[in-house]
Design a protein around this motif. Structure first.
Motif, short mmCIF file in Angstrom:
data_model
loop_
_atom_site.label_atom_id
_atom_site.label_comp_id
_atom_site.label_asym_id
_atom_site.label_seq_id
_atom_site.Cartn_x
_atom_site.Cartn_y
_atom_site.Cartn_z
N LEU A 176 38.30 -14.94 17.18
CA LEU A 176 39.45 -14.08 17.43
C LEU A 176 39.51 -13.69 18.90
CD1 LEU A 176 41.84 -12.57 16.16
CD2 LEU A 176 40.29 -10.67 15.74
N THR A 177 40.61 -14.06 19.55
CA THR A 177 40.88 -13.66 20.93
C THR A 177 42.29 -13.07 20.94
OG1 THR A 177 41.68 -15.88 21.43
CG2 THR A 177 39.38 -15.41 21.95
N PHE A 178 42.76 -12.64 22.09
CA PHE A 178 44.11 -12.08 22.20
C PHE A 178 44.60 -12.27 23.61
CE2 PHE A 178 41.01 -8.86 23.17
CZ PHE A 178 41.55 -8.10 24.20
N TYR A 179 45.88 -12.00 23.84
CA TYR A 179 46.36 -12.09 25.21
C TYR A 179 46.67 -10.71 25.74
CZ TYR A 179 51.32 -12.09 23.61
OH TYR A 179 52.53 -11.78 23.06
N GLY A 180 46.49 -10.56 27.05
CA GLY A 180 46.77 -9.30 27.71
C GLY A 180 48.25 -9.16 27.99
N SER A 181 48.67 -7.97 28.18
CA SER A 181 50.10 -7.72 28.34
C SER A 181 50.49 -7.45 29.79
CB SER A 181 50.52 -6.55 27.46
OG SER A 181 49.78 -5.40 27.82
N ASN A 182 49.87 -8.18 30.70
CA ASN A 182 50.33 -8.05 32.08
C ASN A 182 51.13 -9.29 32.45
OD1 ASN A 182 48.55 -10.08 32.79
ND2 ASN A 182 47.07 -8.73 33.75
N VAL A 183 51.49 -9.45 33.68
CA VAL A 183 52.36 -10.54 34.12
C VAL A 183 51.79 -11.90 33.77
CG1 VAL A 183 53.41 -11.61 36.15
CG2 VAL A 183 53.33 -9.13 35.96
N ASP A 184 50.49 -12.09 33.92
CA ASP A 184 49.87 -13.39 33.69
C ASP A 184 49.57 -13.71 32.23
OD1 ASP A 184 49.79 -14.06 36.42
OD2 ASP A 184 47.97 -12.89 36.68
N LEU A 185 49.60 -12.72 31.36
CA LEU A 185 49.25 -12.88 29.95
C LEU A 185 47.93 -13.63 29.76
CD1 LEU A 185 52.75 -13.84 28.51
CD2 LEU A 185 51.64 -11.61 28.40
N PRO A 186 46.84 -13.12 30.31
CA PRO A 186 45.56 -13.84 30.18
C PRO A 186 45.07 -13.88 28.74
CG PRO A 186 45.20 -11.67 31.09
CD PRO A 186 46.69 -11.85 31.01
N LEU A 222 57.67 -18.58 27.14
CA LEU A 222 56.85 -19.80 27.21
C LEU A 222 55.38 -19.47 27.46
CD1 LEU A 222 59.08 -22.42 29.02
CD2 LEU A 222 58.18 -22.48 26.70
N LYS A 223 55.11 -18.50 28.31
CA LYS A 223 53.72 -18.10 28.53
C LYS A 223 53.10 -17.66 27.22
CE LYS A 223 53.97 -16.63 33.31
NZ LYS A 223 53.48 -15.82 34.35
N LYS A 224 53.85 -16.89 26.44
CA LYS A 224 53.33 -16.41 25.16
C LYS A 224 53.03 -17.58 24.23
CE LYS A 224 55.63 -11.93 25.36
NZ LYS A 224 56.73 -11.10 24.84
#
Length: 181
Positions: free
Chosen positions: A128-138, A109-111
């Protein structure tokens, strides 16, 4: 320059097979990259980007406290943590009952939530942005050091418009486009 690096490699290689012409060429390339970073003042440019974008992201956090949970960053790499508390608490347990590899991912769901914002920024504003691959998925914003102030402000203005649509509308648009084709 080149001869110095070659001499250092020859001196420090214990066996002839350790001396490889590619090793010193890679070192020369790395040193030249460092020279460019210093000569073109990338550190200062990166700090300038941070000083423009980070305070603006914090203003958006105040404007949309139910969507933006946190603002993080350093230099030209900044990000926002999207508030997924409701989804994590109430929706993820229900979604995880659906027997698929994707829905059993505890970050599914976060994704979807973060990716819906990324998709809106790209589809509607060509950003263009992206999400980080840590717990919070910023949601991450990585501006090149040559980015101009007006381009950073265009991003903020565009992100504000995306956030103004609300999470539900962004997710609905994303799901219609990518999942319910």
């Amino acid at each position: 320059g080149t001869e110095f690096v070659r001499a250092v490699f020859r001196k420090n290689c214990k066996k002839p097979q350790e001396y490889n012409i590619n090793n010193y060429k890679e070192t020369i390339t790395a040193l030249e990259a460092v020279n460019i970073i210093v000569d073109e003042n990338y550190e200062e440019k990166s700090k300038n980007i941070f000083n423009i974008i980070n305070p603006e992201l914090k203003k958006l956090k105040l404007k949309y406290p139910n969507i933006i949970k946190d603002v993080r960053g350093a230099g030209s790499l900044n990000g926002v943590v999207i508030n997924t508390d409701f989804a994590d608490k109430y929706l993820q347990p229900i979604i995880s009952l659906i027997p698929t590899k994707f829905t059993n991912d505890k970050y599914a769901l976060k994704k979807i939530l973060v990716t819906s914002l990324i998709s809106s920024l790209y589809d509607d504003f060509n950003i263009l942005t992206f999400y980080g691959s840590n717990v919070d998925l910023p949601l991450k914003i990585s501006a090149p050091v040559i980015t101009k102030k007006e381009d950073l402000l265009y991003f903020i203005e565009s992100f504000d418009k995306v956030l103004a649509e609300g999470m539900f509308n962004n997710v609905k648009k994303f799901v219609k486009k990518n999942i319910l084709k």
